[in-house]
Design an enzyme around this catalytic site. Sequence first.
Site, PDB file in Angstrom:
ATOM      1  N   ASP A   1      50.922  16.898 -16.238  1.00 40.23           N
ATOM      2  CA  ASP A   1      51.465  15.557 -15.988  1.00 40.23           C
ATOM      3  C   ASP A   1      52.605  15.231 -16.939  1.00 40.23           C
ATOM      4  O   ASP A   1      53.267  14.210 -16.803  1.00 40.23           O
ATOM      5  CB  ASP A   1      50.360  14.497 -16.100  1.00 40.23           C
TER       6      ASP A   1
ATOM      7  N   GLY B   1      47.130  -0.247 -22.303  1.00 40.35           N
ATOM      8  CA  GLY B   1      48.480  -0.233 -21.738  1.00 40.35           C
ATOM      9  C   GLY B   1      49.577  -0.530 -22.751  1.00 40.35           C
ATOM     10  O   GLY B   1      50.747  -0.655 -22.395  1.00 40.35           O
TER      11      GLY B   1
ATOM     12  N   ARG C   1      56.551  14.414 -11.625  1.00 37.93           N
ATOM     13  CA  ARG C   1      55.984  15.466 -12.482  1.00 37.93           C
ATOM     14  C   ARG C   1      55.309  16.544 -11.639  1.00 37.93           C
ATOM     15  O   ARG C   1      55.050  16.314 -10.449  1.00 37.93           O
ATOM     16  CB  ARG C   1      54.902  14.850 -13.382  1.00 37.93           C
TER      17      ARG C   1
HETATM   18  P1  AMP Z   1      49.859  11.275 -22.449  1.00 46.64           P
HETATM   19  O1  AMP Z   1      48.987  12.065 -23.350  1.00 46.64           O
HETATM   20  O2  AMP Z   1      50.793  10.340 -23.145  1.00 46.64           O
HETATM   21  O3  AMP Z   1      50.535  12.064 -21.412  1.00 46.64           O
HETATM   22  O4  AMP Z   1      48.859  10.269 -21.697  1.00 46.64           O
HETATM   23  C1  AMP Z   1      47.829  10.683 -20.847  1.00 46.64           C
HETATM   24  C2  AMP Z   1      47.426   9.553 -19.921  1.00 46.64           C
HETATM   25  O5  AMP Z   1      46.871   8.464 -20.650  1.00 46.64           O
HETATM   26  C3  AMP Z   1      48.611   8.981 -19.158  1.00 46.64           C
HETATM   27  O6  AMP Z   1      48.208   8.738 -17.847  1.00 46.64           O
HETATM   28  C4  AMP Z   1      48.932   7.725 -19.910  1.00 46.64           C
HETATM   29  O7  AMP Z   1      49.587   6.772 -19.109  1.00 46.64           O
HETATM   30  C5  AMP Z   1      47.560   7.262 -20.359  1.00 46.64           C
HETATM   31  N1  AMP Z   1      47.626   6.411 -21.576  1.00 46.64           N
HETATM   32  C6  AMP Z   1      48.014   6.776 -22.809  1.00 46.64           C
HETATM   33  N2  AMP Z   1      47.936   5.751 -23.669  1.00 46.64           N
HETATM   34  C7  AMP Z   1      47.485   4.682 -22.962  1.00 46.64           C
HETATM   35  C8  AMP Z   1      47.179   3.317 -23.274  1.00 46.64           C
HETATM   36  N3  AMP Z   1      47.337   2.809 -24.486  1.00 46.64           N
HETATM   37  N4  AMP Z   1      46.716   2.531 -22.256  1.00 46.64           N
HETATM   38  C9  AMP Z   1      46.549   3.011 -21.030  1.00 46.64           C
HETATM   39  N5  AMP Z   1      46.808   4.279 -20.667  1.00 46.64           N
HETATM   40  C10 AMP Z   1      47.264   5.121 -21.612  1.00 46.64           C
HETATM   41 MG    MG Z   2      52.001  11.702 -20.259  1.00 45.27          MG
END
Ligand code: AMP
Ligand code: MG
Length: 455
Positions: A220, A93, A150
């Site tokens: 997303d 997170g 989204r």
């Molecule tokens: P993204 O590629 O940024 O769209 O992320 C894809 C998914 O992974 C989303 O649901 C993000 O919230 C989750 N995510 C990315 N990085 C983290 C992290 N460090 N901890 C928890 N969830 C993450």
């Molecule tokens: Mg994202």
Amino acid sequence: MFVVFNEPLAKSLGLDANKLQSEESAGIFGGNAVPKGAHPLAQAYAGHQFGHFAMLGDGRAILLGEHITPSGERFDIQLKGAGPTPYSRRGDGRAALGPMLREYIISEAMHALGIPTSRSLAVVATGEAVMREDVLIGAVLTRVAASHIRVGTFEYAARLGNPDALRELADYTIERHYPDIGEDDEDRYLAFLQKVIERQASLIAKWQLVGFIHGVMNTDNMTISGETIDYGPCAFMDQYDTDTVFSSIDVQGRYAYSNQPLAARWNLARFAESLLPLLHDEQDKAIELAEKEITRFMDLYEAEWLAGMRAKLGLLDEEPEDAMLVKDLLDMMQEYEVDYTNTFIALTFDKMDGVDLFTTPEFTEWKDRWQARRDRQGVSADASMQLMRNSNPAVIPRNHRVEEALEAAEEDGDLQVMDKLLAVLANPYAHTPDQAEYATPPPPSEGPYQTFCGT
Ligand code: AMP
Ligand code: MG
């Protein structure tokens, strides 16, 4: 500790910039204190990631709440990197300083370029370490967006199998982003689909026109408001090459520059699929209606893009041959491997030296055609040039400049390099002498630039 705070944005939101930069506020922006009266939440959503469906959610984003500006506009204020949420899965997170500053720089540059985008209000260093391949400095970004709804939010609602929940989400979103659609409008949800398609066609055209590559156009990461969101492995193209991909994980080039309109259309088809129960009681009819709208996307996109290209070439009216004029220029640019942004700047100011392309007979022939076309439009050369100045940015956030700013901030705690870059990027159409040093492409020795996910 504040690393950067966006005073102009705070002011435009009607917030007290001085009060917000206090020690106490740093606690809020760092995710350690909840503002009075706020009920923070993490949003559930689904998504097609590189074509594969997954149930997701804000894994590292906390929505602090909605804020209404003095002019009555509603924005989400969200923390990115404040810690685990119910959707963190195996993630921590958290976020690291470099990528959060990168989002700050690029999203603010996009805004200044006139492209709808989420914005960045602050980056706060948490004082904690974040474990990735290396130990990194922890940070939290405060993101401001028209909303975080989204395509994936609709995919999630559709998967619940509860038409009332889907309708409720659609009604809420229409009211928030498309209030012109009447409550009693018989084709209310079809109109909604149409308008989302229109906004996305316009957005993607704007990306293409400045050479922005999002890098991870999963469903997303596509908003219903039509704003750019989720600055991960995104980057701006230096040399014009339609196959450009920056993201290390995009090995097949699914989200390459020239594929972005197709990826958007694919995502919108997933959106339309989610809306099917609202479009018509009979599924066959619903599919027919949805398909018809999705088919319109490319025409809408191409019209927006061509309008933008006309402006970049100083054309205030339309001729049928304009598409060919643009295509011929772009083909030459691809062949001669020229810098995308600077080619249009050279055309704007008629300063064409030091580039091989400009010395070729085919370019001279093209330039004569373009000149004749400009002469035919019956407006002054000055008006045409003015349009070009306002449509061709002098500066984009070039990757080597962004990296230089991040390195200074992360390794030396020196924020001046970034502040100077931000100041230059805030006025991309100013065409002032201080921008010149930020307009040069990276030296070829740097090799192809790569961006990384999991940031
Ligand atoms: P993204 O590629 O940024 O769209 O992320 C894809 C998914 O992974 C989303 O649901 C993000 O919230 C989750 N995510 C990315 N990085 C983290 C992290 N460090 N901890 C928890 N969830 C993450
Ligand atoms: Mg994202």
